[in-house]
Design a protein around this motif. Structure first.
Motif, PDB file in Angstrom:
ATOM      1  N   VAL A   4       2.613   2.523 -16.437  1.00  0.00           N
ATOM      2  CA  VAL A   4       2.661   3.454 -15.316  1.00  0.00           C
ATOM      3  C   VAL A   4       1.860   2.895 -14.149  1.00  0.00           C
ATOM      4  O   VAL A   4       0.767   2.370 -14.319  1.00  0.00           O
ATOM      5  N   ALA A   5       2.411   2.996 -12.950  1.00  0.00           N
ATOM      6  CA  ALA A   5       1.727   2.495 -11.755  1.00  0.00           C
ATOM      7  C   ALA A   5       1.005   3.624 -11.052  1.00  0.00           C
ATOM      8  O   ALA A   5       1.446   4.771 -11.061  1.00  0.00           O
ATOM      9  N   ARG A   6      -0.120   3.285 -10.420  1.00  0.00           N
ATOM     10  CA  ARG A   6      -0.722   4.219  -9.492  1.00  0.00           C
ATOM     11  C   ARG A   6       0.081   4.174  -8.197  1.00  0.00           C
ATOM     12  O   ARG A   6       0.702   3.186  -7.880  1.00  0.00           O
ATOM     13  N   LEU A  25       9.782  11.919  -9.371  1.00  0.00           N
ATOM     14  CA  LEU A  25       9.604  10.466  -9.393  1.00  0.00           C
ATOM     15  C   LEU A  25       8.808  10.026 -10.607  1.00  0.00           C
ATOM     16  O   LEU A  25       7.879  10.702 -11.035  1.00  0.00           O
ATOM     17  N   ARG A  26       9.194   8.864 -11.127  1.00  0.00           N
ATOM     18  CA  ARG A  26       8.381   8.137 -12.092  1.00  0.00           C
ATOM     19  C   ARG A  26       8.164   6.742 -11.527  1.00  0.00           C
ATOM     20  O   ARG A  26       9.141   6.033 -11.247  1.00  0.00           O
ATOM     21  N   GLN A  27       6.900   6.364 -11.355  1.00  0.00           N
ATOM     22  CA  GLN A  27       6.590   5.064 -10.776  1.00  0.00           C
ATOM     23  C   GLN A  27       5.919   4.202 -11.843  1.00  0.00           C
ATOM     24  O   GLN A  27       4.932   4.611 -12.464  1.00  0.00           O
ATOM     25  N   LEU A  28       6.461   3.006 -12.067  1.00  0.00           N
ATOM     26  CA  LEU A  28       6.009   2.113 -13.126  1.00  0.00           C
ATOM     27  C   LEU A  28       5.547   0.789 -12.544  1.00  0.00           C
ATOM     28  O   LEU A  28       6.094   0.311 -11.539  1.00  0.00           O
ATOM     29  N   ALA A  57       9.977   0.922  -9.871  1.00  0.00           N
ATOM     30  CA  ALA A  57       9.164  -0.075 -10.571  1.00  0.00           C
ATOM     31  C   ALA A  57       8.645  -1.119  -9.596  1.00  0.00           C
ATOM     32  O   ALA A  57       9.334  -1.491  -8.643  1.00  0.00           O
ATOM     33  N   SER A  58       7.427  -1.604  -9.851  1.00  0.00           N
ATOM     34  CA  SER A  58       6.895  -2.711  -9.056  1.00  0.00           C
ATOM     35  C   SER A  58       7.545  -4.030  -9.455  1.00  0.00           C
ATOM     36  O   SER A  58       7.687  -4.936  -8.631  1.00  0.00           O
ATOM     37  N   HIS A  59       7.952  -4.133 -10.740  1.00  0.00           N
ATOM     38  CA  HIS A  59       8.528  -5.375 -11.247  1.00  0.00           C
ATOM     39  C   HIS A  59       9.447  -5.040 -12.412  1.00  0.00           C
ATOM     40  O   HIS A  59       9.099  -4.221 -13.272  1.00  0.00           O
TER      41      HIS A  59
END
Length: 256
Positions: A4-6, A25-28, A57-59
């Motif tokens: 999980v991303a901040r 939203l779900r941010q990873l 997602a960041s990546h």
């Protein structure tokens, strides 16, 4: 397991400032694919049909595009998959992809990016790929239950040969990743409005097509682009012969 991303809360705050507070939203930080994560989310929490969802997602380590092609998704780009309520007249996946492409094109044009639509679902700048779209309509019987779409947009990430990122086109201050994540979500909101009038979508997408000619990857023959059908197909001619493609290189009908 995805990490999980901040920053998800900050993205939601940015959206609220723009009047878009209805997203879930779900941010990873990293995941194999936002498409996989979205499907799992929809399976775990039943789709209510009234509130859009997105996994950001960041990546991504195993992202894919049309026909299973690999889509590089390193840090610095917008990588997301969304589920949208879809009580609209559009029932063709090809036209749904064009709706999203047009909405995202409008966002980029508002920042001075000279983007063009490469049918069916890519966005180009000077023949180099900036963004890709992976559309899916999920049916229940003859009705669309929901619309799913994956979006990849190069922002500050490294890109392969033949691609381009916004950092090469815009000043650094206009390439904040979180701003472009919000811009993509706003484009998806806009797509739900655009879908109410398929004829307008076709007209506006035609104006932004990347080229007036295409080459058949199977035969090597050149075809003139005549326009787009109301189901999103590409209409082609070669002298007196006509045909249409629903996917790249797939001939569908014709006359002499």
């Amino acid at each position: 397991m995805p990490s999980v991303a901040r920053g998800g809360a900050r993205l939601l705050r940015d959206l609220r400032r723009c009047g878009d507070s209805h997203w879930r939203l779900r941010q990873l930080q990293v995941c194999t694919s936002t498409e996989i994560e979205l499907v799992r989310w929809l399976e775990c929490q039943a789709w209510s049909g009234d509130q859009p969802r997105a996994v950001v997602a960041s990546h991504q380590t195993q992202s894919h595009g049309q026909h299973g092609r690999v889509w590089l998704a390193p840090r610095g780009g917008v990588w997301l998959s969304a589920a949208l309520p879809w009580p609209h007249p559009i029932r063709a996946t090809g036209l749904f992809g064009l709706v999203v492409a047009l909405a995202l094109t409008e966002q980029l044009e508002s920042q001075g990016v000279p983007v063009r639509i490469k049918w069916p679902n890519d966005l180009l700048v000077h023949s180099r790929k900036l963004a890709g779209i992976l559309p899916t309509l999920v049916f229940r019987g003859s009705q669309v239950r929901l619309a799913r779409v994956g979006v990849g947009l190069n922002v500050c990430n490294a890109v392969p040969s033949g691609a381009v990122a916004l950092k090469q086109l815009l000043p650094a201050g206009r390439c904040r990743l979180q701003c472009w994540q919000g811009a993509v979500l706003q484009a998806l909101d806009r797509s739900m409005d655009l879908a109410r009038d398929p004829a307008v979508v076709v007209r506006e997408a035609e104006r932004r097509l990347w080229s007036d000619r295409v080459r058949d990857p199977k035969s090597g023959e050149d075809w003139q682009v005549r326009g787009l059908g109301l189901d999103g197909r590409l209409l082609l001619s070669q002298g007196t012969q006509t045909c249409s493609w629903t996917r790249w290189g797939d001939s569908n009908g014709g006359s002499v």
